[in-house]
Design an enzyme around this catalytic site. Structure first.
Site, PDB file in Angstrom:
ATOM      1  N   GLU A  21       0.835  -1.205   0.000  1.00 14.12           N
ATOM      2  CA  GLU A  21       0.000   0.000   0.000  1.00 14.12           C
ATOM      3  C   GLU A  21       0.866   1.250   0.000  1.00 14.12           C
ATOM      4  O   GLU A  21       1.493   1.597   1.007  1.00 14.12           O
ATOM      5  CB  GLU A  21      -0.942   0.022   1.210  1.00 14.12           C
ATOM      6  CG  GLU A  21      -1.816   1.268   1.216  1.00 14.12           C
ATOM      7  CD  GLU A  21      -2.833   1.293   2.334  1.00 14.12           C
ATOM      8  OE1 GLU A  21      -3.420   2.358   2.566  1.00 14.12           O
ATOM      9  OE2 GLU A  21      -3.040   0.243   2.967  1.00 14.12           O
ATOM     10  N   LYS A  28      -8.381 -15.680  15.075  1.00 13.59           N
ATOM     11  CA  LYS A  28      -8.441 -15.342  13.652  1.00 13.59           C
ATOM     12  C   LYS A  28      -9.853 -15.049  13.145  1.00 13.59           C
ATOM     13  O   LYS A  28     -10.196 -15.369  12.011  1.00 13.59           O
ATOM     14  CB  LYS A  28      -7.796 -16.456  12.814  1.00 13.59           C
ATOM     15  CG  LYS A  28      -6.350 -16.712  13.196  1.00 13.59           C
ATOM     16  CD  LYS A  28      -5.727 -17.855  12.423  1.00 13.59           C
ATOM     17  CE  LYS A  28      -4.316 -18.105  12.903  1.00 13.59           C
ATOM     18  NZ  LYS A  28      -3.652 -19.223  12.227  1.00 13.59           N
ATOM     19  N   HIS A  37      -2.410  11.522  -1.301  1.00 13.43           N
ATOM     20  CA  HIS A  37      -2.285  10.333  -2.176  1.00 13.43           C
ATOM     21  C   HIS A  37      -1.980  10.760  -3.609  1.00 13.43           C
ATOM     22  O   HIS A  37      -1.205  10.110  -4.308  1.00 13.43           O
ATOM     23  CB  HIS A  37      -3.585   9.519  -2.130  1.00 13.43           C
ATOM     24  CG  HIS A  37      -3.677   8.615  -0.936  1.00 13.43           C
ATOM     25  ND1 HIS A  37      -3.211   7.320  -0.953  1.00 13.43           N
ATOM     26  CD2 HIS A  37      -4.156   8.835   0.315  1.00 13.43           C
ATOM     27  CE1 HIS A  37      -3.414   6.769   0.230  1.00 13.43           C
ATOM     28  NE2 HIS A  37      -3.984   7.663   1.014  1.00 13.43           N
TER      29      HIS A  37
END
Length: 416
Positions: free
Chosen positions: A107, A236, A411
């Site tokens: 990312e 999880k 961004h």
């Protein structure tokens, strides 16, 4: 010497199964042969997957049917300025409590954002972090005939905790049974075992120890074991019990950022960040029915997990994080920003599992936290504290970007 092509041909002819190759050649040859099989079956060249920088044998405990490695870009953020109880007890290769934290992610802008937050935290004299609770859990489920037998089982467990501790700890030289919490639902009895697993994340340790203890429960009570994991652990998957009771390490980090620093470096105000946190992370999360009340805590945790060899599926529990932002007024009428993150269930270790892989081992070495700590458990505690401060930096930076309306432009500037 056996050649990869020969092994691959034997698989195609049905003479060998694809998972049997390590029985007939060294690990790297077996991996290369398996890759040839996949290339032939799919028509895909696996040059990048096959270009890895460690002996395949090093990954043998961590994977089956290996064909290569998934390479994820890794960077560092920091220095992470942390005043922690565990970090203070380790030399960690750190100077004055400052650590470089490796993060692996695909990312874009994540590390840049975390670094921005860390810069502000450093200029605010660092963050404080503490592990407030520690307990890896495993919760088996038993069958009984009804409520009366359930009550008898629960009573026996309460009266025989020492006997259960002796049986559980007979399977490990490091783990300690802390508590067994019973839960009854009709004719099902759940026993939530909690362990101090020291520097190991400890899921396998807890499972093996609990299995031994369950034999004693079955021998001494009417209960019959149905499943060694009854999902009350809870591993999880999103679960309120982990958000409330914790699992692994519960760790909190906080920092007081001077108001002028917020304005100069984050281009907004303490009041604006606090409002964004309340309306987004608290009200918005509540309306969504979320278990976590944060902006993107799992982002930093996931990147740290991949870099340092943690069980990446347990990121889901780390998403339980609660972020707190509060504008605090000074006597002169100006305001500072109190910022904090509380991670109820951060499951980390510095020994065992993926931490032994060469890349991940090096990343832990960057932190000065590879292997067991002295005292036992201090390295894993320190890792939890450092990840918590990295998470706090990520929350601070993102909320500031939202409050200043700079998220999209940031961004765009970074080309992400």
């Amino acid at each position: 010497m056996t050649e990869p092509a020969d092994l691959a041909e034997r698989v195609r002819e049905g003479d060998l199964r694809i998972h049997e190759l390590e029985e007939h050649a060294d690990y790297d040859t077996a991996v290369a042969a398996r890759r040839l099989v996949v290339e032939g079956e799919t028509g895909t060249e696996l040059d990048s997957i096959g270009d890895y920088g460690f002996p395949a044998e090093a990954a043998e405990p961590n994977i089956e049917n290996m064909i290569g490695a998934a390479q994820i870009p890794m960077g560092i953020v920091g220095p992470v300025a942390v005043n922690g109880e565990a970090t203070a007890a380790t030399d960690g290769g750190a100077a004055d409590g400052e650590y470089y934290l490796p993060l692996a992610t695909t990312e874009g802008a994540l590390l840049a954002s975390v670094n921005r937050g860390l810069g502000v935290i450093r200029d605010a004299d660092g963050a404080t972090a503490r592990v407030t609770k520690n307990g890896m859990t495993r919760a088996p489920v038993f069958r009984v005939d009804g409520v009366a037998e359930a009550a008898r089982t629960v009573e026996w467990v309460a009266d025989n905790l020492d006997a259960l501790r002796e049986r559980a700890e007979s399977t490990t030289s490091h783990g300690e049974l802390l508590d067994v919490e019973p839960y009854v639902v009709a004719d099902s009895v759940f026993l939530r075992f909690a362990y101090d697993t020291k520097d190991a994340m400890g899921m396998n340790m807890a499972t093996i120890a609990t299995g031994e203890a369950c034999e004693l429960v079955e021998a001494e009570t009417p209960a019959s074991l149905v499943a060694l994991s009854g999902n009350l652990c809870s591993d999880k998957k999103p679960a309120a019990i982990n958000a409330v009771e914790g699992r692994g390490r519960s760790v909190t980090a906080d920092v007081l950022v001077p108001g002028e620093l917020v304005e100069d470096r984050l281009h907004t105000t303490p009041e604006a960040i606090a409002e964004a946190n309340t309306r987004k992370n608290l009200t918005g999360s509540a309306k969504a029915g979320a278990l976590g009340f944060n902006a993107h805590a799992a982002n930093v945790v996931a990147a740290a997990f991949l870099a340092t060899g943690q069980d990446e599926a347990q990121v889901v529990e780390a998403a339980n994080t609660i972020t707190t932002m509060e504008a605090r007024e000074r006597e002169d009428g100006t305001t500072d920003l109190y910022a904090s993150v509380s991670l109820a269930s951060l499951e980390v270790g510095t020994v065992g599992g993926g931490t032994k892989l060469p890349t991940q081992s090096e990343a832990l070495e960057v932190l000065g936290l590879r292997g067991g700590g002295d005292p036992a458990g201090s390295n894993a505690d320190a890792l939890a504290e450092i990840i918590a401060v990295g998470t706090l930096a990520g929350e601070l930076s993102l909320l500031a970007a939202l409050a200043s309306r700079h998220l999209a432009s940031a961004h765009e500037d970074l080309g992400r």
